[in-house]
Design a protein around this motif. Structure first.
Motif, PDB file in Angstrom:
ATOM      1  N   ALA A   1      25.866  11.123  32.978  1.00 21.05           N
ATOM      2  CA  ALA A   1      25.942  10.527  31.523  1.00 21.05           C
ATOM      3  C   ALA A   1      24.848   9.584  31.301  1.00 21.05           C
ATOM      4  O   ALA A   1      24.316   9.426  30.072  1.00 21.05           O
ATOM      5  CB  ALA A   1      27.184  10.395  31.074  1.00 21.05           C
ATOM      6  N   PHE A   2      24.335   8.887  32.262  1.00 28.15           N
ATOM      7  CA  PHE A   2      23.431   7.995  31.856  1.00 28.15           C
ATOM      8  C   PHE A   2      21.932   8.578  32.052  1.00 28.15           C
ATOM      9  O   PHE A   2      20.880   7.725  31.905  1.00 28.15           O
ATOM     10  CB  PHE A   2      23.542   6.782  32.955  1.00 28.15           C
ATOM     11  CG  PHE A   2      24.634   5.578  32.313  1.00 28.15           C
ATOM     12  CD1 PHE A   2      24.075   4.569  31.617  1.00 28.15           C
ATOM     13  CD2 PHE A   2      25.986   5.749  32.882  1.00 28.15           C
ATOM     14  CE1 PHE A   2      25.251   3.798  31.032  1.00 28.15           C
ATOM     15  CE2 PHE A   2      26.954   5.017  32.302  1.00 28.15           C
ATOM     16  CZ  PHE A   2      26.504   4.075  31.363  1.00 28.15           C
ATOM     17  N   TYR A   3      21.957   9.567  32.714  1.00 30.15           N
ATOM     18  CA  TYR A   3      20.535  10.082  32.869  1.00 30.15           C
ATOM     19  C   TYR A   3      19.260  10.083  31.729  1.00 30.15           C
ATOM     20  O   TYR A   3      18.311   9.322  31.897  1.00 30.15           O
ATOM     21  CB  TYR A   3      20.553  11.604  33.193  1.00 30.15           C
ATOM     22  CG  TYR A   3      20.934  11.933  34.532  1.00 30.15           C
ATOM     23  CD1 TYR A   3      21.549  11.299  35.548  1.00 30.15           C
ATOM     24  CD2 TYR A   3      21.049  13.260  35.287  1.00 30.15           C
ATOM     25  CE1 TYR A   3      21.921  11.490  36.831  1.00 30.15           C
ATOM     26  CE2 TYR A   3      21.359  13.684  36.338  1.00 30.15           C
ATOM     27  CZ  TYR A   3      21.815  12.595  37.217  1.00 30.15           C
ATOM     28  OH  TYR A   3      22.304  13.171  38.363  1.00 30.15           O
ATOM     29  N   GLU A   4      19.874  10.203  30.444  1.00 29.35           N
ATOM     30  CA  GLU A   4      19.016   9.947  29.499  1.00 29.35           C
ATOM     31  C   GLU A   4      18.409   8.536  29.160  1.00 29.35           C
ATOM     32  O   GLU A   4      17.565   8.359  29.036  1.00 29.35           O
ATOM     33  CB  GLU A   4      19.460  10.540  27.968  1.00 29.35           C
ATOM     34  CG  GLU A   4      18.636  10.394  26.912  1.00 29.35           C
ATOM     35  CD  GLU A   4      19.484  11.198  25.777  1.00 29.35           C
ATOM     36  OE1 GLU A   4      18.821  10.864  24.560  1.00 29.35           O
ATOM     37  OE2 GLU A   4      20.519  11.634  25.752  1.00 29.35           O
ATOM     38  N   ALA A   5      19.488   7.665  29.374  1.00 23.94           N
ATOM     39  CA  ALA A   5      19.122   6.227  29.162  1.00 23.94           C
ATOM     40  C   ALA A   5      18.326   5.729  30.387  1.00 23.94           C
ATOM     41  O   ALA A   5      17.376   4.959  30.033  1.00 23.94           O
ATOM     42  CB  ALA A   5      20.359   5.315  29.000  1.00 23.94           C
ATOM     43  N   ILE A   6      18.519   6.193  31.466  1.00 26.49           N
ATOM     44  CA  ILE A   6      17.681   5.828  32.631  1.00 26.49           C
ATOM     45  C   ILE A   6      16.181   6.133  32.371  1.00 26.49           C
ATOM     46  O   ILE A   6      15.357   5.719  32.755  1.00 26.49           O
ATOM     47  CB  ILE A   6      18.443   6.649  34.027  1.00 26.49           C
ATOM     48  CG1 ILE A   6      19.554   5.804  34.445  1.00 26.49           C
ATOM     49  CG2 ILE A   6      17.050   6.362  35.087  1.00 26.49           C
ATOM     50  CD1 ILE A   6      20.481   6.376  35.492  1.00 26.49           C
ATOM     51  N   ILE A   7      16.170   7.507  32.194  1.00 28.35           N
ATOM     52  CA  ILE A   7      14.866   7.993  31.812  1.00 28.35           C
ATOM     53  C   ILE A   7      14.152   7.279  30.700  1.00 28.35           C
ATOM     54  O   ILE A   7      12.809   7.246  30.802  1.00 28.35           O
ATOM     55  CB  ILE A   7      14.832   9.638  31.759  1.00 28.35           C
ATOM     56  CG1 ILE A   7      15.186  10.161  32.988  1.00 28.35           C
ATOM     57  CG2 ILE A   7      13.607  10.159  31.030  1.00 28.35           C
ATOM     58  CD1 ILE A   7      15.444  11.834  33.168  1.00 28.35           C
ATOM     59  N   ASP A   8      14.933   6.905  29.580  1.00 27.61           N
ATOM     60  CA  ASP A   8      14.203   6.461  28.653  1.00 27.61           C
ATOM     61  C   ASP A   8      13.714   5.128  29.096  1.00 27.61           C
ATOM     62  O   ASP A   8      12.364   4.495  28.550  1.00 27.61           O
ATOM     63  CB  ASP A   8      15.285   5.911  27.482  1.00 27.61           C
ATOM     64  CG  ASP A   8      15.502   7.231  26.688  1.00 27.61           C
ATOM     65  OD1 ASP A   8      14.721   8.230  26.591  1.00 27.61           O
ATOM     66  OD2 ASP A   8      16.785   7.251  25.786  1.00 27.61           O
TER      67      ASP A   8
END
Length: 110
Positions: A12-19
């Protein structure tokens, strides 16, 4: 938030990590599976930064609450609601009707 929140909800954190770290790749993140040491080592590799720089960035990234779009469960929601009580004015009952802010039953234009 704490690392265990990230680890428990890793994908669920992938998007925040990639940001935060655009060099990160979802396929690589799948392999890391929330392991903090592996994640730091991975970021060192893909960004070219020193491990201490990455650990500092990670500490800064972890500051704050868990984003509500990442964790949606009754326990987290209840916790967030309790924390929001600090925004209720002194003497105001958080459970009373908000009539002092306007009547919710009024139709527009009344």
């Amino acid at each position: 938030m704490k690392w265990h929140h990230v680890q428990e909800n890793w994908s669920a954190f992938y998007e925040a990590i990639i940001d935060k770290w655009p060099e990160a790749d979802e396929g690589d993140l799948d392999e890391i599976d929330g392991d903090q040491r592996a994640f730091v080592a991975y970021l060192v590799e893909v960004t070219g930064q020193e491990p201490e720089e990455i650990r500092e960035e990670l500490r800064e990234w972890l500051i704050g609450e868990i984003p509500s779009d990442v964790v949606m469960d009754p326990t987290h929601d209840d916790h967030s609601l309790r924390l929001s009580g600090k925004f209720v004015n002194e003497g105001e009952d958080e459970y009373t009707d908000d009539a002092s802010f306007g009547d919710d039953r009024e139709e527009p234009g009344d």
